[in-house]
Motif scaffolding. Structure first.
Motif, PDB file in Angstrom:
ATOM      1  N   VAL A 106       0.857  -1.180   0.000  1.00 16.32           N
ATOM      2  CA  VAL A 106       0.000   0.000   0.000  1.00 16.32           C
ATOM      3  C   VAL A 106       0.895   1.232   0.000  1.00 16.32           C
ATOM      4  CG1 VAL A 106      -1.906  -1.181   1.117  1.00 16.32           C
ATOM      5  CG2 VAL A 106      -0.249   0.041   2.504  1.00 16.32           C
ATOM      6  N   TYR A 107       0.357   2.306  -0.564  1.00 14.70           N
ATOM      7  CA  TYR A 107       1.164   3.495  -0.801  1.00 14.70           C
ATOM      8  C   TYR A 107       0.569   4.738  -0.152  1.00 14.70           C
ATOM      9  CZ  TYR A 107       3.090   0.379  -4.326  1.00 14.70           C
ATOM     10  OH  TYR A 107       3.659  -0.702  -4.960  1.00 14.70           O
ATOM     11  N   CYS A 108       1.474   5.646   0.162  1.00 13.37           N
ATOM     12  CA  CYS A 108       1.097   6.921   0.771  1.00 13.37           C
ATOM     13  C   CYS A 108       1.880   7.995   0.024  1.00 13.37           C
ATOM     14  CB  CYS A 108       1.471   6.881   2.254  1.00 13.37           C
ATOM     15  SG  CYS A 108       1.290   8.427   3.139  1.00 13.37           S
ATOM     16  N   ASN A 109       1.175   8.879  -0.662  1.00 16.84           N
ATOM     17  CA  ASN A 109       1.841   9.852  -1.534  1.00 16.84           C
ATOM     18  C   ASN A 109       1.396  11.276  -1.270  1.00 16.84           C
ATOM     19  OD1 ASN A 109       3.357   8.012  -3.485  1.00 16.84           O
ATOM     20  ND2 ASN A 109       1.283   7.231  -3.681  1.00 16.84           N
ATOM     21  N   VAL A 146       8.928   6.654  10.340  1.00 14.18           N
ATOM     22  CA  VAL A 146      10.116   6.706   9.487  1.00 14.18           C
ATOM     23  C   VAL A 146      10.579   8.151   9.403  1.00 14.18           C
ATOM     24  CG1 VAL A 146       9.787   4.596   8.171  1.00 14.18           C
ATOM     25  CG2 VAL A 146       8.563   6.663   7.463  1.00 14.18           C
ATOM     26  N   VAL A 147      11.878   8.330   9.501  1.00 11.04           N
ATOM     27  CA  VAL A 147      12.426   9.669   9.671  1.00 11.04           C
ATOM     28  C   VAL A 147      13.373  10.086   8.543  1.00 11.04           C
ATOM     29  CG1 VAL A 147      13.776  11.122  11.212  1.00 11.04           C
ATOM     30  CG2 VAL A 147      12.216   9.435  12.163  1.00 11.04           C
ATOM     31  N   THR A 148      14.171   9.155   8.066  1.00  4.92           N
ATOM     32  CA  THR A 148      15.203   9.486   7.098  1.00  4.92           C
ATOM     33  C   THR A 148      14.788   9.085   5.687  1.00  4.92           C
ATOM     34  OG1 THR A 148      16.841   9.028   8.810  1.00  4.92           O
ATOM     35  CG2 THR A 148      17.646   9.185   6.544  1.00  4.92           C
ATOM     36  N   GLY A 149      15.043   9.943   4.710  1.00  8.18           N
ATOM     37  CA  GLY A 149      14.735   9.619   3.319  1.00  8.18           C
ATOM     38  C   GLY A 149      15.411   8.313   2.917  1.00  8.18           C
ATOM     39  N   GLY A 150      14.646   7.403   2.320  1.00 11.71           N
ATOM     40  CA  GLY A 150      15.188   6.116   1.912  1.00 11.71           C
ATOM     41  C   GLY A 150      15.178   5.064   3.009  1.00 11.71           C
ATOM     42  N   GLU A 151      14.764   5.465   4.182  1.00 13.88           N
ATOM     43  CA  GLU A 151      14.790   4.536   5.326  1.00 13.88           C
ATOM     44  C   GLU A 151      13.839   3.366   5.113  1.00 13.88           C
ATOM     45  OE1 GLU A 151      13.644   6.459   8.922  1.00 13.88           O
ATOM     46  OE2 GLU A 151      14.115   4.742  10.198  1.00 13.88           O
ATOM     47  N   VAL A 152      14.290   2.194   5.542  1.00 13.08           N
ATOM     48  CA  VAL A 152      13.470   0.992   5.522  1.00 13.08           C
ATOM     49  C   VAL A 152      13.404   0.436   6.941  1.00 13.08           C
ATOM     50  CG1 VAL A 152      13.199  -1.358   4.649  1.00 13.08           C
ATOM     51  CG2 VAL A 152      14.084   0.442   3.139  1.00 13.08           C
ATOM     52  N   LYS A 153      12.188   0.210   7.407  1.00  9.78           N
ATOM     53  CA  LYS A 153      12.016  -0.400   8.732  1.00  9.78           C
ATOM     54  C   LYS A 153      11.162  -1.643   8.607  1.00  9.78           C
ATOM     55  CE  LYS A 153      12.589   3.281  12.135  1.00  9.78           C
ATOM     56  NZ  LYS A 153      11.944   4.057  13.225  1.00  9.78           N
ATOM     57  N   LYS A 154      11.541  -2.660   9.370  1.00  8.36           N
ATOM     58  CA  LYS A 154      10.778  -3.906   9.339  1.00  8.36           C
ATOM     59  C   LYS A 154      10.155  -4.167  10.694  1.00  8.36           C
ATOM     60  CE  LYS A 154      12.895  -6.389   5.530  1.00  8.36           C
ATOM     61  NZ  LYS A 154      13.332  -7.697   5.023  1.00  8.36           N
ATOM     62  N   LYS A 191       8.326  -7.412  11.850  1.00  2.51           N
ATOM     63  CA  LYS A 191       7.907  -8.779  11.522  1.00  2.51           C
ATOM     64  C   LYS A 191       7.646  -8.893  10.015  1.00  2.51           C
ATOM     65  CE  LYS A 191       6.116  -9.742  16.124  1.00  2.51           C
ATOM     66  NZ  LYS A 191       4.949 -10.173  16.955  1.00  2.51           N
ATOM     67  N   ARG A 192       6.413  -9.118   9.608  1.00  4.00           N
ATOM     68  CA  ARG A 192       6.115  -9.291   8.188  1.00  4.00           C
ATOM     69  C   ARG A 192       5.828  -7.966   7.468  1.00  4.00           C
ATOM     70  NH1 ARG A 192       1.667 -10.883   7.846  1.00  4.00           N
ATOM     71  NH2 ARG A 192       1.053 -10.826  10.037  1.00  4.00           N
ATOM     72  N   LEU A 193       5.905  -6.883   8.199  1.00  5.08           N
ATOM     73  CA  LEU A 193       5.607  -5.575   7.616  1.00  5.08           C
ATOM     74  C   LEU A 193       6.907  -4.836   7.329  1.00  5.08           C
ATOM     75  CD1 LEU A 193       2.901  -6.430   8.983  1.00  5.08           C
ATOM     76  CD2 LEU A 193       2.572  -4.012   9.538  1.00  5.08           C
ATOM     77  N   THR A 194       7.036  -4.302   6.129  1.00  2.00           N
ATOM     78  CA  THR A 194       8.209  -3.531   5.739  1.00  2.00           C
ATOM     79  C   THR A 194       7.764  -2.146   5.309  1.00  2.00           C
ATOM     80  OG1 THR A 194       9.360  -5.521   4.972  1.00  2.00           O
ATOM     81  CG2 THR A 194      10.216  -3.393   4.216  1.00  2.00           C
ATOM     82  N   PHE A 195       8.310  -1.143   5.960  1.00  2.00           N
ATOM     83  CA  PHE A 195       7.964   0.247   5.692  1.00  2.00           C
ATOM     84  C   PHE A 195       9.142   0.927   5.018  1.00  2.00           C
ATOM     85  CE2 PHE A 195       4.234   0.196   8.440  1.00  2.00           C
ATOM     86  CZ  PHE A 195       4.536  -0.837   9.309  1.00  2.00           C
ATOM     87  N   GLN A 196       8.838   1.744   4.020  1.00  2.00           N
ATOM     88  CA  GLN A 196       9.893   2.489   3.342  1.00  2.00           C
ATOM     89  C   GLN A 196       9.494   3.945   3.207  1.00  2.00           C
ATOM     90  OE1 GLN A 196      11.351   0.715  -0.260  1.00  2.00           O
ATOM     91  NE2 GLN A 196      13.049   2.170  -0.416  1.00  2.00           N
ATOM     92  N   PHE A 197      10.430   4.811   3.477  1.00  2.00           N
ATOM     93  CA  PHE A 197      10.232   6.248   3.311  1.00  2.00           C
ATOM     94  C   PHE A 197      10.945   6.645   2.025  1.00  2.00           C
ATOM     95  CE2 PHE A 197       8.705  10.131   4.335  1.00  2.00           C
ATOM     96  CZ  PHE A 197       9.350  10.955   5.238  1.00  2.00           C
ATOM     97  N   GLY A 198      10.268   7.362   1.144  1.00  2.00           N
ATOM     98  CA  GLY A 198      10.859   7.744  -0.118  1.00  2.00           C
ATOM     99  C   GLY A 198      12.100   8.601   0.053  1.00  2.00           C
ATOM    100  N   ASP A 199      12.991   8.531  -0.919  1.00  2.05           N
ATOM    101  CA  ASP A 199      14.240   9.301  -0.852  1.00  2.05           C
ATOM    102  C   ASP A 199      13.984  10.795  -0.678  1.00  2.05           C
ATOM    103  OD1 ASP A 199      15.935   7.209  -3.338  1.00  2.05           O
ATOM    104  OD2 ASP A 199      15.686   6.996  -1.168  1.00  2.05           O
ATOM    105  N   ASP A 256       6.849  10.413   0.037  1.00  2.60           N
ATOM    106  CA  ASP A 256       5.990   9.252  -0.087  1.00  2.60           C
ATOM    107  C   ASP A 256       6.526   8.107   0.761  1.00  2.60           C
ATOM    108  OD1 ASP A 256       7.789   9.485  -2.805  1.00  2.60           O
ATOM    109  OD2 ASP A 256       7.811   7.467  -1.959  1.00  2.60           O
ATOM    110  N   SER A 257       5.665   7.126   0.962  1.00  2.00           N
ATOM    111  CA  SER A 257       6.040   5.977   1.761  1.00  2.00           C
ATOM    112  C   SER A 257       5.243   4.769   1.297  1.00  2.00           C
ATOM    113  CB  SER A 257       5.778   6.251   3.249  1.00  2.00           C
ATOM    114  OG  SER A 257       6.169   5.154   4.046  1.00  2.00           O
ATOM    115  N   SER A 258       5.762   3.605   1.591  1.00  2.00           N
ATOM    116  CA  SER A 258       5.038   2.386   1.254  1.00  2.00           C
ATOM    117  C   SER A 258       5.098   1.411   2.416  1.00  2.00           C
ATOM    118  CB  SER A 258       5.628   1.747  -0.005  1.00  2.00           C
ATOM    119  OG  SER A 258       6.957   1.323   0.236  1.00  2.00           O
ATOM    120  N   LEU A 259       4.098   0.560   2.429  1.00  3.82           N
ATOM    121  CA  LEU A 259       4.011  -0.511   3.432  1.00  3.82           C
ATOM    122  C   LEU A 259       3.801  -1.810   2.676  1.00  3.82           C
ATOM    123  CD1 LEU A 259       3.340  -2.090   6.029  1.00  3.82           C
ATOM    124  CD2 LEU A 259       1.082  -1.013   6.004  1.00  3.82           C
ATOM    125  N   HIS A 260       4.717  -2.731   2.860  1.00  7.79           N
ATOM    126  CA  HIS A 260       4.609  -4.038   2.219  1.00  7.79           C
ATOM    127  C   HIS A 260       4.364  -5.091   3.286  1.00  7.79           C
ATOM    128  CE1 HIS A 260       5.334  -7.102  -0.861  1.00  7.79           C
ATOM    129  NE2 HIS A 260       6.013  -7.755   0.060  1.00  7.79           N
TER     130      HIS A 260
END
Lengths: 117, 111
Positions: free
Chosen positions: B21-24, B49-57, B59-67, B71-75
């Motif tokens: 899912v995406y957040c833009n 998420v705080v830093t551009g490009g940051e990835v946090k996990k 358990k089964r959820l992976t969050f990414q903050f855009g560079d 934007d951000s995504s949740l996988h």
């Protein structure tokens, strides 16, 4: 984690009456609380920021005379829906941020579902 | 008002499937938070998420903050029925600043 409690969880009222919803921080002091409104299948919409000892700050489009907010103590904020009408039926949720931790986590109450007949 | 658009708006998948899912937004954020709300309850914070490009996990959820921090995504890997809920993103400025949420993604995981 911090606990925020709302009361009542459900309320049904007749059109034209006023309804008061309480939001309490149970294990921390909250100088600031936030009130949200949520319609079915939709996101939370911020209504106002409740400030202890001063007037609430309302978001654009939210009627301050319709939705009265009182933050009389560091642990209690109340939202009064005055002269409620069916279109005011919604899920109302309060929240607060304890302290100023790095994450600034927002803790939410359980929500109050208002149905106006 | 910073507008956060989330997509998809609704998602129904079978247990075991993966999803994103995406957040833009067009705005730049200092940090961004993800919450999950279950029916009839208040949202619960999942991650910040705080830093551009940051990835946090988580358990089964992976969050990414855009560079560019717009934007951000949740996988979610191998979705479970317990993942069902409304996923909300929100910009976070720190302190006691108000929090306004994105449009939300309602996820239903079918057994």
């Amino acid at each position: 984690g911090a606990v925020v409690s709302q009361h009542p969880s459900r309320v049904i009222c007749k059109s034209g009456t006023s309804v008061k919803i309480e939001c309490r921080s149970l294990d921390f002091q909250a100088t600031t609380m936030f009130w949200y409104r949520q319609f079915p299948k939709q996101s939370l919409m911020l209504m106002a920021t409740s400030n202890e000892g001063s007037k609430a700050t309302y978001e654009q489009g939210v009627e301050k005379d319709k939705f009265l907010i009182n933050h009389a103590s560091l642990t209690l904020s109340t939202l009064t829906v005055t002269s409620a009408h069916p279109e005011d039926s919604s899920f109302y949720i309060c929240s607060a941020i304890p302290g100023q931790g790095a994450d600034g986590e927002l803790f939410f109450g359980e929500g109050s579902r208002l149905t106006v007949l | 008002t910073q507008l956060l658009e989330q997509s998809p708006q609704f998602l129904s998948i079978q247990e075991g499937e993966n999803l994103t899912v995406y957040c833009n937004s067009s705005s730049v954020f200092s940090s961004l938070q993800w919450y999950r709300q279950e029916p009839g309850e208040g949202p619960v914070l999942l991650v910040t998420v705080v830093t551009g490009g940051e990835v946090k996990k988580l358990k089964r959820l992976t969050f990414q903050f855009g560079d560019a921090r717009k934007d951000s995504s949740l996988h979610i890997t191998a979705a479970q029925t317990g993942d069902t809920g409304l996923y909300l993103c929100a910009p976070f400025s720190g302190g006691y600043q108000k929090v306004t949420f994105g449009t939300g993604t309602k996820l239903q995981v079918i057994p």
